[in-house]
Design a protein around this motif. Structure first.
Motif, short mmCIF file in Angstrom:
data_model
loop_
_atom_site.label_atom_id
_atom_site.label_comp_id
_atom_site.label_asym_id
_atom_site.label_seq_id
_atom_site.Cartn_x
_atom_site.Cartn_y
_atom_site.Cartn_z
N ALA A 122 -6.07 2.26 -17.90
CA ALA A 122 -5.24 3.23 -18.29
C ALA A 122 -5.48 4.52 -17.78
O ALA A 122 -4.47 5.13 -17.43
N SER A 123 -6.74 4.98 -17.77
CA SER A 123 -7.20 6.22 -17.32
C SER A 123 -6.97 6.34 -15.71
O SER A 123 -6.40 7.20 -15.28
N GLY A 124 -7.10 4.99 -14.99
CA GLY A 124 -6.93 5.08 -13.47
C GLY A 124 -5.39 5.32 -13.50
O GLY A 124 -4.81 6.13 -12.45
N ALA A 125 -4.41 4.63 -14.18
CA ALA A 125 -3.05 4.97 -13.95
C ALA A 125 -2.57 6.07 -14.39
O ALA A 125 -1.57 6.53 -13.70
N LEU A 126 -3.11 6.73 -15.44
CA LEU A 126 -2.78 8.27 -15.87
C LEU A 126 -2.94 9.06 -14.62
O LEU A 126 -2.14 10.00 -14.15
N TRP B 240 6.32 2.82 -10.76
CA TRP B 240 5.49 2.14 -11.58
C TRP B 240 4.50 1.07 -10.94
O TRP B 240 3.50 0.75 -11.19
N PHE B 241 4.96 0.54 -9.88
CA PHE B 241 4.31 -0.35 -9.24
C PHE B 241 3.13 -0.06 -8.49
O PHE B 241 1.86 -0.38 -8.78
N GLY B 242 3.37 1.14 -7.84
CA GLY B 242 2.14 1.86 -7.12
C GLY B 242 0.92 2.27 -8.34
O GLY B 242 -0.05 2.16 -8.01
N VAL B 243 1.51 2.93 -9.48
CA VAL B 243 0.79 3.39 -10.54
C VAL B 243 -0.30 2.11 -11.01
O VAL B 243 -1.41 2.22 -11.26
N THR B 244 0.63 1.05 -11.38
CA THR B 244 0.06 -0.14 -11.87
C THR B 244 -1.26 -0.79 -10.85
O THR B 244 -2.21 -1.13 -11.08
N PHE B 245 -0.63 -0.75 -9.68
CA PHE B 245 -1.62 -1.26 -8.37
C PHE B 245 -2.98 -0.10 -8.54
O PHE B 245 -4.02 -0.56 -8.67
N LEU B 246 -2.78 1.05 -8.55
CA LEU B 246 -3.87 2.16 -8.71
C LEU B 246 -4.78 2.03 -10.06
O LEU B 246 -5.84 2.06 -10.01
N GLY B 247 -3.90 1.54 -10.88
CA GLY B 247 -4.63 1.54 -12.18
C GLY B 247 -5.75 0.31 -11.99
O GLY B 247 -6.68 0.22 -12.48
#
Lengths: 202, 202, 202
Positions: free
Chosen positions: B17-21, B31-38
């Protein structure tokens, strides 16, 4: 089996060529650097997958033909540089087919390792996209993956279809082709109509 | 054991969660990139440690629950985005506890592999910080690790206390809690009083 | 054997020191960050090679002396910072010898694993250069590798000579020395006469 092997070598050469072209355009690298980055592009994704799975020896370390295929692609890219530039659009089409195939072959390799289908789909996506990600990281670019285009998402969709088909259908070749085509289809549609995924949150 | 497992899954969700934020704030990812990075944030540190140790299969590849915990954290981050933003300070507190726990659990895993206590401490620190480092590298940010704040140093201190306690004390749970609390304590003090380490040389 | 071990530890200390100096100059890292980056520089290349080969356990995880050698180099770099800065040129000479040795030792390790000589040459080059590449990636610099200087190319040339000599000559020590000297020679000549490789294509 032999057909898949030919596909893999061809795909490797293609990824190496396209990786070298991108590296040549975006960085100041000399021919050694461009060759290095081209090879990272074509070998990085599969290596990343195999290291995560602990699937040793890595394909290109076991079989020198893979490295030679990559080199060949890069040499051809240097020789036919102008033609490739001019027919960039056609190159995109071929690349997208290679992307689809790399994803599904990678997914199958992960399934052979007995991992959960969801993990296998992630591994399939990694096989196809992490080579380009590594190249971009090494040249200090933001990976395409984290830009707007629908790219890795298409790979995940195709890989998920594949792990589903594998459980239900008994036509291995057909499963591979259908799933790879889904990736190609999503990618073409999204580039053609400039589709992009929504933001996470603003 | 079950308690530790619950802690690990909760920590994973929290890190995701914190990584995604962070990824959402600092990059243009969809949102795919954010999920991947999270997911990279929550799985990267442990994977990095296990690959260095050769500790196969990786935790999240063996046990699909880890990936699901990460996904859950990211979905919750999307749903409660505004609330999380508002209570960022409280989030920092929870995150720091997770950081402490990840470090010590990682140190113990390395010790289980029979490595030297100093190596185990390094591996503990890697477990906690390398996920964030990988996320930052992928989004072309300078990793927090190399900025002013006392962060990885706190992890190393806690991990060193742990490898010392393991040799002298016979209360495993207490060792874990004391060492994790040292990390939390150093981190709180250093953020509260804006402490930073001296430069190497000017 | 003992001589090679002493060389390896000395080379590790040297690479750590030089990595720490570069990290100190190019980033804002505190002493923890600089130490971290110095260790990445000296351990990264060999770790990268061994992870690709699946050659577990990694040298520095098996033998704590390697990590201690790295630390020692970094502490010496901090203590003799000004002297090292002043005699940068002399440092370059010593570094280049270390580069040559790391390449050939790495090539031999890969050959011991039974890989194809071409793969072994690539692994030798990785051993010598990937530590610096990782440091540069972590500090958001474009790796030296992709800039103009002849650097990794010299390593590949020396490694190729080595795999050739190994097949034809029966003087192991001589093979090592000749191949390492070729790397040193190419590097000196190319820096002295500002030689650089041609571009891939413009």
């Amino acid at each position: 089996m032999t057909l898949q092997y030919i596909f893999e070598l061809t795909g490797t050469a293609l990824f190496a060529a396209s990786g070298a072209l991108v590296a040549n355009d975006k960085s100041n690298a000399d021919w050694f650097g461009v060759t290095f980055l081209g090879l990272i592009t074509c070998l990085g994704g599969g290596s990343f997958r195999d290291i995560l799975l602990g699937a040793y020896p890595l394909a290109w370390i076991k079989d020198i033909s893979v490295l030679i295929a990559g080199f060949t692609g890069i040499i051809l890219a240097a020789l036919f540089y102008n033609a490739l530039k001019r027919y960039r659009k056609n190159l995109f089409i071929v690349e997208t087919f290679a992307l689809g195939m790399f994803t599904i072959i990678g997914t199958q390799k992960a399934l052979d390792f007995g991992v959960h289908p969801l993990i296998a789909a992630v591994m399939g996506m990694f096989s196809a996209v992490m080579g380009g990600v590594l190249r971009d990281v090494l040249t200090n670019e933001i990976p395409v993956l984290f830009k707007k285009e629908i790219y890795a998402t298409a790979c995940v969709a195709g890989a998920l279809l594949y792990v589903l088909l594998v459980r239900t259908s008994s036509f291995p070749q057909l499963n591979l082709i259908l799933s790879a085509l889904l990736i190609v289809f999503i990618r073409f549609i999204s580039v053609r109509y400039k589709l992009s995924l929504p933001k996470f949150r603003n």
